[in-house]
Design an enzyme around this catalytic site. Structure first.
Site, mmCIF file in Angstrom:
data_model
loop_
_atom_site.group_PDB
_atom_site.id
_atom_site.type_symbol
_atom_site.label_atom_id
_atom_site.label_comp_id
_atom_site.label_asym_id
_atom_site.label_seq_id
_atom_site.Cartn_x
_atom_site.Cartn_y
_atom_site.Cartn_z
ATOM 1 N N GLU A 145 0.674 -0.910 -0.195
ATOM 2 C CA GLU A 145 0.227 0.015 -0.138
ATOM 3 C C GLU A 145 0.902 1.106 -0.177
ATOM 4 O OE1 GLU A 145 -2.197 -2.490 3.454
ATOM 5 O OE2 GLU A 145 -3.444 0.010 3.329
ATOM 6 N N ARG A 149 4.914 -12.649 9.281
ATOM 7 C CA ARG A 149 6.405 -11.826 9.301
ATOM 8 C C ARG A 149 7.031 -11.648 10.013
ATOM 9 N NH1 ARG A 149 3.963 -6.310 9.940
ATOM 10 N NH2 ARG A 149 2.345 -7.070 8.650
ATOM 11 N N LYS A 178 4.119 0.844 9.568
ATOM 12 C CA LYS A 178 4.623 1.668 9.099
ATOM 13 C C LYS A 178 3.266 2.671 9.561
ATOM 14 C CE LYS A 178 2.880 0.352 4.920
ATOM 15 N NZ LYS A 178 2.236 -0.188 3.223
HETATM 16 P P1 ATP Z 1 2.817 -2.379 7.958
HETATM 17 O O1 ATP Z 1 2.288 -3.442 8.786
HETATM 18 O O2 ATP Z 1 4.768 -2.135 8.772
HETATM 19 O O3 ATP Z 1 2.603 -1.160 8.371
HETATM 20 P P2 ATP Z 1 1.420 -3.091 5.675
HETATM 21 O O4 ATP Z 1 1.203 -5.105 6.159
HETATM 22 O O5 ATP Z 1 0.977 -2.909 6.397
HETATM 23 O O6 ATP Z 1 3.283 -3.014 7.145
HETATM 24 P P3 ATP Z 1 1.452 -3.623 3.090
HETATM 25 O O7 ATP Z 1 2.403 -2.397 2.311
HETATM 26 O O8 ATP Z 1 0.296 -3.662 2.938
HETATM 27 O O9 ATP Z 1 2.341 -2.958 4.561
HETATM 28 O O10 ATP Z 1 2.877 -4.694 2.683
HETATM 29 C C1 ATP Z 1 2.697 -5.005 1.794
HETATM 30 C C2 ATP Z 1 3.662 -6.414 1.867
HETATM 31 O O11 ATP Z 1 5.278 -6.695 2.561
HETATM 32 C C3 ATP Z 1 2.125 -8.108 2.396
HETATM 33 O O12 ATP Z 1 2.278 -8.944 2.115
HETATM 34 C C4 ATP Z 1 2.706 -8.209 3.544
HETATM 35 O O13 ATP Z 1 2.212 -8.896 3.556
HETATM 36 C C5 ATP Z 1 4.463 -7.948 3.688
HETATM 37 N N1 ATP Z 1 4.583 -7.183 4.496
HETATM 38 C C6 ATP Z 1 4.085 -6.316 5.155
HETATM 39 N N2 ATP Z 1 5.502 -6.126 6.114
HETATM 40 C C7 ATP Z 1 6.233 -7.059 6.368
HETATM 41 C C8 ATP Z 1 7.052 -7.847 7.839
HETATM 42 N N3 ATP Z 1 7.383 -7.790 8.762
HETATM 43 N N4 ATP Z 1 7.296 -9.029 7.996
HETATM 44 C C9 ATP Z 1 6.895 -9.604 6.156
HETATM 45 N N5 ATP Z 1 5.928 -9.593 5.209
HETATM 46 C C10 ATP Z 1 5.861 -7.894 5.319
HETATM 47 MG MG MG Z 2 -1.141 -4.013 4.892
#
Ligand code: ATP
Ligand code: MG
Length: 557
Positions: free
Chosen positions: A34, A259, A269
């Protein structure tokens, strides 16, 4: 040689699928950020995983922005995300995908659900909807609008799209199962009114699909074969599958992995945005941040991050990785590629009293003993040099192999010197060290037979150049800054995570250092030039120390 790491569960699934001819043998993954913040090291793991699987199985990997929330998204983030992925070493067919490119298809999907009697417009408020949803133990109650006619629903939905209604006044909900133990199945909201400007579609839309209505369908539209998510999406899967079945679209399969969690930092984020917005760091790319851009500015290499991701592996259970493993990975890579140079962080003057005044010579010093192709450089030597203040000790014992009255040490790439006396200022601080040198002890041509156990770094006073040095440490002083929900994680910011040294003197070859050149300052760690650097004020960041100082601290506890 690295030991061959056994196949992870995703590789096993993919290999089975290929063998069984599933998806016509295709492997097509995607990385779906995102664009609401910069990528962090957790995303790097997901990138390495998704792009890595694409590469390993001759498949494809899409970069797709899941940009369904115009309020929080921005092209600044889109650009930063692309840059980070490229820097990590992955490419995506030159075409990035966007969920917003599918807004028309998604809208049509919504109309289809309405026409099939599987979605309805709800006029209830946010609060009413969450109340009616019940709890995991108590089934939800149907909305009073649940049995609206298809015609009325369609009419209202079209008028929502036309902008006739206020934000928050109505939503479109899927009609699924209010008794489901899975809360996501209890008539989830799939479209909402948002009168917001979207960074790509501008003002075309005033209704936007919810993330859950866009993510899975976008995978389907792209014919993604293996949709790899983090574990928190496991209980969204029944909903995604319900959409696939009821819309009769490409049956992408979702797989979840744990994760990446790292100690001594935070990786949400939202939390990182707080640090940026409250000015607790200098920006998303502050070298203390766990962001990819922060790590890059700090001096991490793409290879070190990819190797780290490989070492961490892919698991099905949540766990916390020690940041020391990340630091190990960067040391390992920098050891191979960084040029060895000399910089004195806390300089004190040393005079070689028997070296002729006015004389200087250029000494050839090898750039990297680990890399025979790295060559050598010329380092100027003279009668007056700087050495590190902490390399002198009055009353030293036998185990002190550095400077102290009567002791011999070797100056790196130069001569062995003997420490004769130290001169102290009125306040008791060391102001000058006097030594003599052995003219026949020159490095590489030493015929003196004199022994010196320690080797020190140094810089000629006449030739050295001043530099600002930024020493970084872990952003938080505790392992799990989010562990106590009662406490604000920002209380745990490590006040020593950045120390600025303004009076360092470094060897003259560093005048021509470029951004992205990697250096080992002998005995002091690995460094890179910072983007704040100017010809008048050179700035270097320390990426990491040569050894793991935290491990020692832990042992002492
Ligand atoms: P955050 O929780 O840090 O805000 P998010 O999941 O909201 O991250 P996205 O932009 O949706 O952020 O993430 C893009 C991809 O990265 C998704 O497939 C998500 O599952 C993966 N991802 C996010 N954080 C991690 C992590 N700590 N380890 C592995 N993969 C991750
Ligand atoms: Mg997300």
């Amino acid at each position: 040689m690295e030991k061959e790491i056994s196949k992870n569960f995703l590789e096993q699934i993919i290999e089975d699928d290929i063998e069984n001819g599933k998806n016509e043998g295709r492997v097509h993954t995607r990385f779906p950020p995102e664009p609401n913040g910069y990528l962090h090291i957790g995303h790097a793991k997901s990138i390495c995983l998704n792009f890595g699987l694409g590469e390993s199985y001759n498949g494809k990997t899409n970069l797709r922005f899941d940009d369904t929330n115009p309020v929080k998204e921005d092209t600044e983030y889109v650009d930063a995300i692309k840059e980070d992925i490229k820097w990590l070493g992955f490419t995506w067919d030159n075409k990035a995908y966007y969920a917003s490119d599918y807004f028309h298809e998604l809208y049509a999907f919504a109309e289809k659900l309405i026409e099939d009697g599987k979605a309805f417009i709800d006029d209830s408020t946010q609060e009413e909807i969450s109340e009616m949803r019940g709890t995991p133990a108590i089934p939800g109650t149907p909305s009073p609008n649940r049995n609206r006619s298809v015609e009325e629903n369609l009419d209202l939905f079209r008028r929502m799209k036309a902008g006739e209604f206020d934000e928050g006044s109505r939503v479109l909900r899927a009609k699924i199962d209010l008794a489901s133990p899975n809360m996501h199945m209890r008539d989830p909201i799939i479209y909402r009114i948002l009168k917001a400007h979207h960074h790509r579609t501008g003002d075309e839309w005033c209704i936007y699909p919810m993330y859950d209505f866009a993510h899975g369908q976008s995978d389907s539209l792209e014919k993604i074969t293996h949709s790899i998510c983090t574990l928190e999406f496991e209980n969204h899967k029944p909903l995604y599958n319900w959409f696939i079945e009821n819309l009769e679209i490409y049956p992408t399969k979702q797989y979840e992995f744990a994760r990446l969690n790292l100690n001594y930092t935070v990786m949400s984020k939202r939390k990182l945005l707080q640090l940026v917005e409250e000015g607790l760091v200098s920006g998303w790319d502050d070298p203390r941040m766990p962001t990819i851009s922060g790590l890059r500015r700090r001096g991490y290499t793409p290879a070190s991050i990819r190797n780290f991701a490989k070492r961490v592996g892919v698991a099905r259970r949540e766990h916390v990785i020690d940041v020391a493993l990340l630091e190990f990975s960067v040391r390992e890579d920098l050891n191979k590629i960084a040029h060895r140079v000399m910089g004195v962080l806390d300089p004190v003057k040393l005079v070689i009293t028997n070296y002729p005044e006015g004389q200087e010579e250029m000494l050839s010093v090898e750039n990297n003993p680990e890399d025979p192709t790295a060559g050598a450089r010329e380092v100027p030597f003279a009668r007056e040099i700087y050495v590190e203040r902490e390399d002198y000790k009055k009353d030293a014992n036998k185990k002190w192999f550095r400077l102290s009255e009567g002791k011999n040490v070797r100056l790196k790439g130069a001569y062995i010197i003997n420490c004769e006396k130290a001169i102290f200022a009125e306040d008791g601080s060391l102001s000058e060290i006097h030594c003599t040198y052995y003219p026949d002890s020159k490095s590489g041509q030493d015929t003196s037979g004199i022994k010196a156990k320690g080797t020190l770094h140094w810089v000629s006073i006449a030739h050295g150049i001043p530099a600002e040095i930024r020493l970084y440490d872990r952003l938080f002083s505790v392992e799990a800054p989010l562990a106590d929900p009662e406490k604000d994680f920002k209380e745990f910011i490590n006040p020593d995570a950045l120390k600025v040294i303004t009076k360092a003197i470094i060897e003259p070859s560093l005048k021509h250092a470029k951004l992205g050149d990697f250096f080992q300052f002998m005995r002091k760690g690995y460094f890179v030039k910072d983007q704040d650097s100017t010809p008048e004020n050179l700035v270097f960041n320390r990426t990491v120390t040569l050894r793991d100082g935290w491990a020692k601290k832990q042992e002492k506890k």
